[in-house]
Design a protein around this motif. Structure first.
Motif, short mmCIF file in Angstrom:
data_model
loop_
_atom_site.label_atom_id
_atom_site.label_comp_id
_atom_site.label_asym_id
_atom_site.label_seq_id
_atom_site.Cartn_x
_atom_site.Cartn_y
_atom_site.Cartn_z
N LYS A 1 0.95 -1.20 -0.02
CA LYS A 1 0.12 0.00 -0.11
C LYS A 1 0.81 1.29 -0.01
N LEU A 2 2.14 1.06 0.76
CA LEU A 2 2.71 2.34 0.85
C LEU A 2 3.57 2.55 -0.64
N LEU A 3 4.19 1.41 -1.03
CA LEU A 3 4.79 1.67 -2.41
C LEU A 3 3.86 1.91 -3.43
N GLU A 4 2.72 1.70 -3.27
CA GLU A 4 1.57 2.26 -4.43
C GLU A 4 1.15 3.56 -4.32
N ARG A 5 1.14 4.06 -3.06
CA ARG A 5 0.72 5.32 -2.74
C ARG A 5 1.87 6.23 -3.18
N ASP A 6 3.07 5.78 -3.24
CA ASP A 6 4.06 6.71 -3.68
C ASP A 6 4.58 6.73 -4.96
N ALA A 7 3.99 5.63 -5.50
CA ALA A 7 4.74 5.38 -7.00
C ALA A 7 4.15 6.30 -7.97
N LEU B 1 3.23 3.09 -11.98
CA LEU B 1 4.21 2.20 -12.26
C LEU B 1 4.29 0.87 -11.37
N PHE B 2 3.98 1.15 -10.21
CA PHE B 2 4.04 -0.01 -9.26
C PHE B 2 2.84 -0.97 -9.38
N LYS B 3 1.59 -0.52 -9.83
CA LYS B 3 0.55 -1.24 -10.15
C LYS B 3 0.97 -2.06 -11.39
N GLU B 4 1.58 -1.34 -12.55
CA GLU B 4 1.91 -1.90 -13.64
C GLU B 4 2.83 -3.18 -13.36
N GLY B 5 3.73 -3.07 -12.41
CA GLY B 5 4.76 -4.00 -12.52
C GLY B 5 4.53 -5.16 -11.40
N PHE B 6 3.75 -4.76 -10.34
CA PHE B 6 3.45 -5.73 -9.37
C PHE B 6 2.02 -6.24 -9.10
N ALA C 1 3.29 -29.65 -18.15
CA ALA C 1 2.89 -28.88 -17.02
C ALA C 1 3.56 -27.65 -16.66
N ALA C 2 4.88 -27.57 -17.19
CA ALA C 2 5.69 -26.41 -17.39
C ALA C 2 5.23 -25.36 -18.23
N ASP C 3 4.85 -25.70 -19.37
CA ASP C 3 4.21 -24.90 -20.41
C ASP C 3 2.51 -24.21 -19.90
N THR C 4 1.93 -25.26 -19.16
CA THR C 4 0.76 -24.85 -18.67
C THR C 4 0.94 -23.77 -17.42
N LEU C 5 1.97 -23.87 -16.68
CA LEU C 5 2.21 -23.13 -15.67
C LEU C 5 2.59 -21.41 -16.07
N GLU C 6 3.41 -21.57 -17.25
CA GLU C 6 3.75 -20.35 -17.72
C GLU C 6 2.70 -19.74 -18.34
N VAL C 7 1.77 -20.24 -18.85
CA VAL C 7 0.50 -19.37 -19.52
C VAL C 7 -0.28 -19.08 -18.23
N LEU C 8 -0.46 -19.90 -17.37
CA LEU C 8 -1.26 -19.51 -16.04
C LEU C 8 -0.65 -18.29 -15.34
N ASN C 9 0.53 -18.46 -15.11
CA ASN C 9 1.47 -17.27 -14.37
C ASN C 9 1.20 -15.88 -15.48
N GLY C 10 1.05 -16.07 -16.66
CA GLY C 10 0.76 -14.95 -17.31
C GLY C 10 -0.57 -14.50 -17.37
N ARG C 11 -1.39 -15.34 -17.29
CA ARG C 11 -2.91 -14.86 -17.34
C ARG C 11 -3.16 -14.27 -15.78
N ILE C 12 -2.46 -14.92 -14.78
CA ILE C 12 -2.75 -14.17 -13.63
C ILE C 12 -2.25 -12.95 -13.42
N SER C 13 -0.70 -12.67 -13.94
CA SER C 13 -0.23 -11.30 -13.81
C SER C 13 -0.99 -10.37 -14.65
N SER C 14 -1.83 -10.83 -15.72
CA SER C 14 -2.65 -9.76 -16.45
C SER C 14 -3.82 -9.37 -16.20
N ALA C 15 -4.51 -10.48 -15.30
CA ALA C 15 -5.89 -10.34 -14.80
C ALA C 15 -6.17 -9.01 -14.36
#
Length: 264
Positions: free
Chosen positions: A12-18, A131-136, A241-255
């Motif tokens: 919250k602090l990082l987001e507030r000051d970003a 930039l904090f929200k975009e990155g994290f 499974a590794a390929d599936t994880l890569e896709v899912l991590n991308g979808r989670i990050s971009s949700a």
């Protein structure tokens, strides 16, 4: 719970000051403008001012700022004055300021380029992001992801996307502990639970598949007469499974949440 609460408050602090992306470009341009103004001020000094820097800056670093040719003194051959033909560029201060100005201009241009923006185009489209929200991601989103792992450690396979369910209730307690406020009125945690639960469950399942296949594969590698076909199948399972994880991590990050959900 305490670790999750601390992580949430840090976010919250990082987001507030970003800053926003445009603020980075504005900052780089300000440095370039200030360096340019300082260069003009230094190079525009008259010889009386230059003589003052020469005499009274003798015992510190401003002696080199800027060069004085000694034309208002009776100069002897052995006097330690710069040659009248010397250019102000001989000054290390001037050299550093020239590099700073050019470097800041380059930083602004390359930062815009890295974000796919043309030189004259706006670097962001406004809104509530930074930039904090975009990155994290947002603190609420991150709490759901981190809280999922903690909850699943103690309640395996029990975390669900049901609003006001056990997992959501756990996160509400964390939010209350971290902020002293109600998550119903001051967060979008419920919306993020519904948006991410299915993806997080799929990621856990894929991770378990990978780890199980990897464990069996390592056991077979240690056996000198192990079945090659079985090892091949296990290696294929691990790759899938590794390929599936890569896709899912991308979808989670971009949700993202819908505008309606963000306003709750």
């Amino acid at each position: 719970m305490q670790r999750l609460a601390i992580e949430f408050n840090q976010n919250k602090l990082l987001e507030r000051d970003a800053p926003r992306a445009k603020h980075v470009v504005d900052g780089a341009n300000l440095v370039a403008d200030c360096a340019d103004q300082l260069l003009k001020a230094i190079k525009g000094t008259d010889d009386y001012t230059r003589k003052a820097f020469m005499e009274y800056g003798r015992y510190n670093s401003v002696q080199d700022l800027p060069s004085y040719s000694g034309q208002f003194d009776n100069i002897e051959e052995d006097d330690d004055y710069p040659d009248p033909a010397d250019d102000d560029r001989e000054s290390l201060w001037i050299q550093n300021l020239l590099e700073l100005r050019q470097g800041a201009i380059l930083v602004a241009a390359e930062f815009k380029k890295s974000r796919g923006a043309e030189r004259s185009a706006p670097i962001d489209k406004g809104g509530r992001t930074n930039l904090f929200k975009e990155g994290f991601g947002s603190p609420d989103r991150n709490l759901v992801i981190s809280g999922w792992s903690v909850f699943e450690t103690f309640q395996h396979k029990q975390a669900k996307g049901t609003e006001h369910g056990a997992f959501h209730g756990f996160l509400k307690h964390v939010f209350k502990y971290a902020t002293g406020r109600s998550s119903e009125r001051h967060s979008s945690i419920g919306s993020w639970v519904k948006a991410l639960a299915s993806l997080l469950r799929q990621r856990d399942d894929a991770s378990e598949t990978y780890l199980s296949a990897e464990r069996l594969y390592q056991e077979l590698k240690a056996e000198p007469h192990s079945n090659l076909l079985t090892k091949h199948k296990l290696a294929l399972t691990m790759k899938e499974a590794a390929d599936t994880l890569e896709v899912l991590n991308g979808r989670i990050s971009s949700a993202k949440l819908s505008k309606k959900a963000q306003q709750k």
